[in-house]
Design a protein around this motif. Sequence first.
Motif, PDB file in Angstrom:
ATOM      1  N   GLU A  16     -15.023 -24.861 -19.497  1.00 51.55           N
ATOM      2  CA  GLU A  16     -13.359 -25.076 -19.135  1.00 51.55           C
ATOM      3  C   GLU A  16     -12.722 -25.954 -20.190  1.00 51.55           C
ATOM      4  O   GLU A  16     -11.509 -26.273 -19.691  1.00 51.55           O
ATOM      5  CB  GLU A  16     -13.308 -25.746 -17.648  1.00 51.55           C
ATOM      6  CG  GLU A  16     -13.852 -24.958 -16.524  1.00 51.55           C
ATOM      7  CD  GLU A  16     -13.422 -23.452 -16.352  1.00 51.55           C
ATOM      8  OE1 GLU A  16     -12.185 -23.532 -16.351  1.00 51.55           O
ATOM      9  OE2 GLU A  16     -14.320 -22.655 -15.776  1.00 51.55           O
ATOM     10  N   ALA A  17     -13.269 -26.436 -21.140  1.00 56.10           N
ATOM     11  CA  ALA A  17     -12.521 -27.335 -22.050  1.00 56.10           C
ATOM     12  C   ALA A  17     -11.555 -26.558 -22.439  1.00 56.10           C
ATOM     13  O   ALA A  17     -11.517 -25.298 -22.980  1.00 56.10           O
ATOM     14  CB  ALA A  17     -13.631 -27.603 -23.048  1.00 56.10           C
ATOM     15  N   SER A  48     -12.963 -31.383 -27.115  1.00 57.78           N
ATOM     16  CA  SER A  48     -12.267 -31.014 -25.712  1.00 57.78           C
ATOM     17  C   SER A  48     -11.135 -30.131 -25.838  1.00 57.78           C
ATOM     18  O   SER A  48     -10.921 -29.190 -25.206  1.00 57.78           O
ATOM     19  CB  SER A  48     -12.349 -31.990 -24.693  1.00 57.78           C
ATOM     20  OG  SER A  48     -11.308 -33.011 -24.949  1.00 57.78           O
ATOM     21  N   ASN A  63     -18.520 -26.469 -27.130  1.00 55.20           N
ATOM     22  CA  ASN A  63     -18.441 -27.502 -26.096  1.00 55.20           C
ATOM     23  C   ASN A  63     -19.341 -27.084 -25.076  1.00 55.20           C
ATOM     24  O   ASN A  63     -19.582 -26.007 -24.551  1.00 55.20           O
ATOM     25  CB  ASN A  63     -17.107 -27.916 -25.637  1.00 55.20           C
ATOM     26  CG  ASN A  63     -16.677 -28.848 -25.152  1.00 55.20           C
ATOM     27  OD1 ASN A  63     -17.179 -29.205 -24.039  1.00 55.20           O
ATOM     28  ND2 ASN A  63     -15.866 -29.677 -25.822  1.00 55.20           N
ATOM     29  N   LYS A  64     -19.798 -28.188 -24.191  1.00 54.04           N
ATOM     30  CA  LYS A  64     -20.784 -27.850 -23.110  1.00 54.04           C
ATOM     31  C   LYS A  64     -20.012 -27.554 -22.051  1.00 54.04           C
ATOM     32  O   LYS A  64     -20.426 -26.924 -21.024  1.00 54.04           O
ATOM     33  CB  LYS A  64     -21.580 -29.099 -23.039  1.00 54.04           C
ATOM     34  CG  LYS A  64     -21.035 -30.348 -22.545  1.00 54.04           C
ATOM     35  CD  LYS A  64     -22.058 -31.493 -22.412  1.00 54.04           C
ATOM     36  CE  LYS A  64     -21.425 -32.685 -21.906  1.00 54.04           C
ATOM     37  NZ  LYS A  64     -22.235 -33.899 -21.772  1.00 54.04           N
ATOM     38  N   ASP A  65     -18.644 -28.031 -21.987  1.00 52.94           N
ATOM     39  CA  ASP A  65     -17.927 -27.756 -20.675  1.00 52.94           C
ATOM     40  C   ASP A  65     -16.973 -26.440 -21.153  1.00 52.94           C
ATOM     41  O   ASP A  65     -16.075 -26.168 -21.797  1.00 52.94           O
ATOM     42  CB  ASP A  65     -16.575 -28.813 -20.668  1.00 52.94           C
ATOM     43  CG  ASP A  65     -15.799 -28.614 -19.566  1.00 52.94           C
ATOM     44  OD1 ASP A  65     -16.103 -27.542 -18.589  1.00 52.94           O
ATOM     45  OD2 ASP A  65     -14.969 -29.263 -19.273  1.00 52.94           O
ATOM     46  N   GLY A 121     -17.768 -30.532 -30.281  1.00 54.64           N
ATOM     47  CA  GLY A 121     -17.972 -31.432 -29.342  1.00 54.64           C
ATOM     48  C   GLY A 121     -16.383 -32.184 -29.158  1.00 54.64           C
ATOM     49  O   GLY A 121     -15.992 -33.185 -29.049  1.00 54.64           O
ATOM     50  N   ALA A 177      -7.608 -31.942 -26.428  1.00 49.71           N
ATOM     51  CA  ALA A 177      -6.252 -32.423 -26.235  1.00 49.71           C
ATOM     52  C   ALA A 177      -5.357 -32.339 -27.178  1.00 49.71           C
ATOM     53  O   ALA A 177      -5.566 -31.853 -28.263  1.00 49.71           O
ATOM     54  CB  ALA A 177      -6.848 -33.896 -26.035  1.00 49.71           C
ATOM     55  N   ARG A 229     -15.306 -36.682 -29.661  1.00 50.97           N
ATOM     56  CA  ARG A 229     -16.203 -37.717 -28.836  1.00 50.97           C
ATOM     57  C   ARG A 229     -17.623 -37.085 -28.528  1.00 50.97           C
ATOM     58  O   ARG A 229     -18.640 -37.578 -28.206  1.00 50.97           O
ATOM     59  CB  ARG A 229     -15.340 -37.988 -27.712  1.00 50.97           C
ATOM     60  CG  ARG A 229     -16.123 -39.353 -26.805  1.00 50.97           C
ATOM     61  CD  ARG A 229     -15.455 -39.389 -25.501  1.00 50.97           C
ATOM     62  NE  ARG A 229     -13.849 -39.613 -25.687  1.00 50.97           N
ATOM     63  CZ  ARG A 229     -13.100 -40.621 -25.800  1.00 50.97           C
ATOM     64  NH1 ARG A 229     -14.060 -41.827 -25.994  1.00 50.97           N
ATOM     65  NH2 ARG A 229     -12.028 -40.835 -25.965  1.00 50.97           N
ATOM     66  N   GLY A 230     -17.673 -35.775 -28.095  1.00 54.58           N
ATOM     67  CA  GLY A 230     -18.881 -35.046 -27.725  1.00 54.58           C
ATOM     68  C   GLY A 230     -20.047 -35.011 -28.726  1.00 54.58           C
ATOM     69  O   GLY A 230     -21.289 -34.831 -28.306  1.00 54.58           O
TER      70      GLY A 230
END
Length: 314
Positions: free
Chosen positions: A280-281, A257, A276-278, A255, A259, A199-200
Amino acid sequence: MKALLFMETDGEKVLGGSLELISAAKALDAEGTVLIVGSRAAADMVAAFGIPVICIDTASDCDTVTAVLEEVVKEQNPEIVLLSNTALAKDIAPRISGRMGLGCVSDVIGMSKTDGKVIYTRPAYGGTVLENIEIEGTAVVTVRSGSFPKPEEGSKAAVTEKKVEIPADAIKAKIIDKVKDICEAVNLEEAEIIVSGGRGMGNAENFKLVEELANVLGGVVGATRPPIEDGWICRSHQVGQSGKIVTPKLYIACGISGATQHTSGMSGSNYIVAINKDEEAPIFEIADVGIVGNVNEILPVMIEEMKKAKEEAK
């Protein structure tokens, strides 16, 4: 120990990780026999690995293949029946198990012998834990592709052609039409390099970066469920619990996360790169290399660097 290996074909060659079943049987020091339905060419190819093959051409769908396999199991009386964890095998294995009162273990990634008993290892709870299972009597086992190495060719073994009469009442469903997906040719299970987008990636235009990187690397494109539901790419590319279980040498997650529904389908990859930009992903927990940043800025740089590396290698 006697093992019967069911190998699925497309009419010409063996599909999925079926050849790995030979290595799985050898890991247990089992005496193996292969069953191939409907393809003499594939039977001859498998026999080159030094394992005897039974070839039967009277079955073509789930109902008829189940009937044939049931008869061969009765005839061969193996202690273990091995199938690659394909869509067809997931239908056949529990049917055989239920009809014949046999144990059944699905999605096995490891097998070992302890005190003369076989222990089957498989992921559980979305791959967060591994469980060991022991079966009393004959076991019907589906094996995840990539869990065992491809076998080496040996002295050619015999191919025995047999006829099995399939009773009319064995056919419960009749296929009246097939619709071929234009993406059907994608082979995620056997790919050595997979570049997947989630999704990212943002939109269909950005998702093309995933496809470009896969092309540069000579790999295959994968995806999580959201890009497929949004129509960025067709469902044949889905990796995860409701898609394909893959074990490539290199998996690049763009992109995504992380899951459980997705990671359970790719956590067996040899080397995982996550972007990923997060920071904490969850995907970073299983990644060998993590890159924190905007995937749509990072991928163009990676693509250019990979192109340069390929030019320099020429």
